[in-house]
Design a protein around this motif. Structure first.
Motif, mmCIF file in Angstrom:
data_model
loop_
_atom_site.group_PDB
_atom_site.id
_atom_site.type_symbol
_atom_site.label_atom_id
_atom_site.label_comp_id
_atom_site.label_asym_id
_atom_site.label_seq_id
_atom_site.Cartn_x
_atom_site.Cartn_y
_atom_site.Cartn_z
ATOM 1 N N PHE A 5 0.759 -1.010 0.230
ATOM 2 C CA PHE A 5 0.230 0.398 -0.047
ATOM 3 C C PHE A 5 0.997 0.884 -0.036
ATOM 4 N N HIS A 6 2.022 0.949 0.790
ATOM 5 C CA HIS A 6 2.901 2.380 0.201
ATOM 6 C C HIS A 6 3.099 2.618 -1.322
ATOM 7 N N ILE A 7 3.305 1.315 -1.610
ATOM 8 C CA ILE A 7 3.817 1.797 -3.202
ATOM 9 C C ILE A 7 2.420 2.495 -4.015
ATOM 10 N N LEU A 8 1.073 1.731 -3.727
ATOM 11 C CA LEU A 8 0.048 1.370 -4.448
ATOM 12 C C LEU A 8 -0.858 3.566 -4.134
ATOM 13 N N ALA A 9 0.035 4.157 -2.746
ATOM 14 C CA ALA A 9 -0.719 4.979 -2.279
ATOM 15 C C ALA A 9 -0.777 6.158 -3.212
ATOM 16 N N PRO A 10 -0.191 6.244 -4.615
ATOM 17 C CA PRO A 10 -0.335 7.356 -4.812
ATOM 18 C C PRO A 10 -1.341 7.234 -6.069
ATOM 19 N N CYS A 11 -2.030 6.199 -6.648
ATOM 20 C CA CYS A 11 -1.971 5.902 -7.634
ATOM 21 C C CYS A 11 -3.633 4.670 -7.271
ATOM 22 N N TYR A 12 -3.913 5.397 -5.625
ATOM 23 C CA TYR A 12 -4.825 4.044 -5.600
ATOM 24 C C TYR A 12 -6.383 4.242 -5.750
ATOM 25 N N ASP A 13 -6.294 5.862 -5.730
ATOM 26 C CA ASP A 13 -8.195 6.260 -5.440
ATOM 27 C C ASP A 13 -8.150 5.849 -7.679
ATOM 28 N N ARG A 14 -7.631 6.256 -8.027
ATOM 29 C CA ARG A 14 -7.514 5.926 -9.359
ATOM 30 C C ARG A 14 -7.813 4.225 -10.073
ATOM 31 N N LEU A 15 -7.176 3.777 -9.491
ATOM 32 C CA LEU A 15 -6.626 2.320 -9.547
ATOM 33 C C LEU A 15 -7.801 2.019 -9.267
ATOM 34 N N MET A 16 -8.480 2.050 -8.158
ATOM 35 C CA MET A 16 -9.778 1.358 -7.878
ATOM 36 C C MET A 16 -10.999 1.894 -8.135
ATOM 37 N N GLY A 17 -11.611 3.188 -8.100
ATOM 38 C CA GLY A 17 -12.493 3.747 -9.230
ATOM 39 C C GLY A 17 -13.333 4.511 -7.745
ATOM 40 N N LYS A 18 -14.621 4.349 -8.102
ATOM 41 C CA LYS A 18 -14.973 5.308 -7.353
ATOM 42 C C LYS A 18 -15.846 3.807 -6.497
ATOM 43 N N PRO A 19 -16.023 4.175 -5.115
ATOM 44 C CA PRO A 19 -17.224 3.238 -4.775
ATOM 45 C C PRO A 19 -18.979 3.411 -5.010
ATOM 46 N N ASP A 20 -19.556 2.711 -4.396
ATOM 47 C CA ASP A 20 -20.912 3.337 -4.906
ATOM 48 C C ASP A 20 -21.132 4.030 -3.311
ATOM 49 N N ALA A 21 -21.249 5.459 -3.786
ATOM 50 C CA ALA A 21 -21.800 5.706 -2.435
ATOM 51 C C ALA A 21 -23.043 5.881 -1.988
ATOM 52 N N ALA A 22 -23.910 5.617 -3.118
ATOM 53 C CA ALA A 22 -25.586 5.661 -2.704
ATOM 54 C C ALA A 22 -25.528 4.318 -1.850
ATOM 55 N N ARG A 23 -24.966 3.034 -2.221
ATOM 56 C CA ARG A 23 -25.254 2.036 -2.182
ATOM 57 C C ARG A 23 -24.444 1.905 -0.296
ATOM 58 N N LEU A 24 -23.835 2.772 0.076
ATOM 59 C CA LEU A 24 -22.736 2.853 1.347
ATOM 60 C C LEU A 24 -23.616 3.028 1.963
ATOM 61 N N ALA A 25 -24.191 4.993 1.910
ATOM 62 C CA ALA A 25 -25.133 6.227 2.828
ATOM 63 C C ALA A 25 -26.436 4.647 2.883
ATOM 64 N N ARG A 26 -26.890 4.124 1.565
ATOM 65 C CA ARG A 26 -28.610 3.570 2.694
ATOM 66 C C ARG A 26 -27.979 2.505 3.528
ATOM 67 N N LEU A 27 -26.760 1.789 3.631
ATOM 68 C CA LEU A 27 -27.091 0.530 4.274
ATOM 69 C C LEU A 27 -26.210 0.973 5.723
ATOM 70 N N LEU A 28 -26.091 2.643 5.627
ATOM 71 C CA LEU A 28 -25.196 2.867 6.554
ATOM 72 C C LEU A 28 -25.710 3.652 6.858
ATOM 73 N N LYS A 29 -26.824 3.577 6.265
ATOM 74 C CA LYS A 29 -28.285 4.836 6.489
ATOM 75 C C LYS A 29 -28.041 6.184 7.535
ATOM 76 N N LEU A 30 -27.437 6.387 6.479
ATOM 77 C CA LEU A 30 -27.170 8.243 6.006
ATOM 78 C C LEU A 30 -28.741 9.047 5.667
ATOM 79 N N PRO A 31 -28.439 9.856 6.142
ATOM 80 C CA PRO A 31 -27.504 10.673 6.458
ATOM 81 C C PRO A 31 -27.778 10.564 8.353
ATOM 82 N N CYS A 32 -26.489 11.028 9.402
ATOM 83 C CA CYS A 32 -26.027 10.781 10.466
ATOM 84 C C CYS A 32 -25.778 12.142 10.721
ATOM 85 N N GLY A 33 -26.133 12.337 12.202
ATOM 86 C CA GLY A 33 -24.967 13.688 12.464
ATOM 87 C C GLY A 33 -24.313 13.291 13.645
ATOM 88 N N GLY A 34 -24.078 12.036 13.647
ATOM 89 C CA GLY A 34 -22.748 11.414 14.258
ATOM 90 C C GLY A 34 -21.469 10.921 13.478
#
Length: 186
Positions: A5-34
């Motif tokens: 991960f020390h080696i991958l850090a500079p390109c990690y976000d591009r390499l892995m792509g964008k997460p499914d933020a809508a799914r994660l928000a739904r599963l986490l029951k967001l919004p949440c003020g905490g």
């Protein structure tokens, strides 16, 4: 041990792509003020899109170089192993672990420590590759070949770890390679 991960850090976000933020928000029951903890969150790639939906976001990871990328995004970053989190009991309302559990040295201990730091009524969502799928077994073999020491688990095994940690849990699957294991703290 070699730090991939020390080696991958500079390109990690591009390499892995964008997460499914809508799914994660739904599963986490967001919004949440905490507070939301992104455990094993590296650069904050998965949690950064969720920042507007929580009161505060903290990224924890053992790799300093990954965390420097999170800090560049103005995220609070704490260098720590998931098995020994430096947070008080009940510190977080939500915990997110995306594509990281298979890298933890002691996965059961990490789940127990996440459960410890979760507030009563809180929720944890673990997104992991589904080890039941053939392509994931090939990914696991590839990571073993490059000496990543990953250990991929079946979603049911992760669910049982959550239950052993005192969480009520269930598994959600989708058409892709991932499964989401959701745990609620009574």
């Amino acid at each position: 041990m070699f730090d991939h991960f020390h080696i991958l850090a500079p390109c990690y976000d591009r390499l892995m792509g964008k997460p499914d933020a809508a799914r994660l928000a739904r599963l986490l029951k967001l919004p949440c003020g905490g507070w939301l903890l992104d455990g094993g969150g590296g650069t904050g790639r998965a949690s950064d899109p969720l920042r507007p939906q929580v009161g505060r976001l903290v990224v924890s990871d053992p790799c300093a170089r990954m965390l420097s990328r999170a800090r560049a995004k103005k995220l609070d970053a704490v260098q720590a192993r998931a098995e020994r989190l430096p947070f008080r009991d009940g510190s977080f309302d939500r915990i997110l672990v995306v594509d990281a559990l298979h890298h933890f040295g002691d996965q059961a201990a990490a789940i127990r420590d996440f459960a410890r730091t979760l507030k009563p009524g809180g929720r944890i969502v673990v997104e992991e590759f589904d080890a039941r799928r053939r392509i994931v077994r090939a990914i696991a073999l590839a990571e073993k070949v490059i000496r990543m020491q990953s250990r991929f688990l079946r979603p049911q095994t992760i669910r049982e770890m959550m239950r052993a940690g005192g969480l009520m849990s269930h598994v959600e699957t989708g058409p892709r390679l991932a499964a989401w294991i959701v745990g609620d703290k009574p």
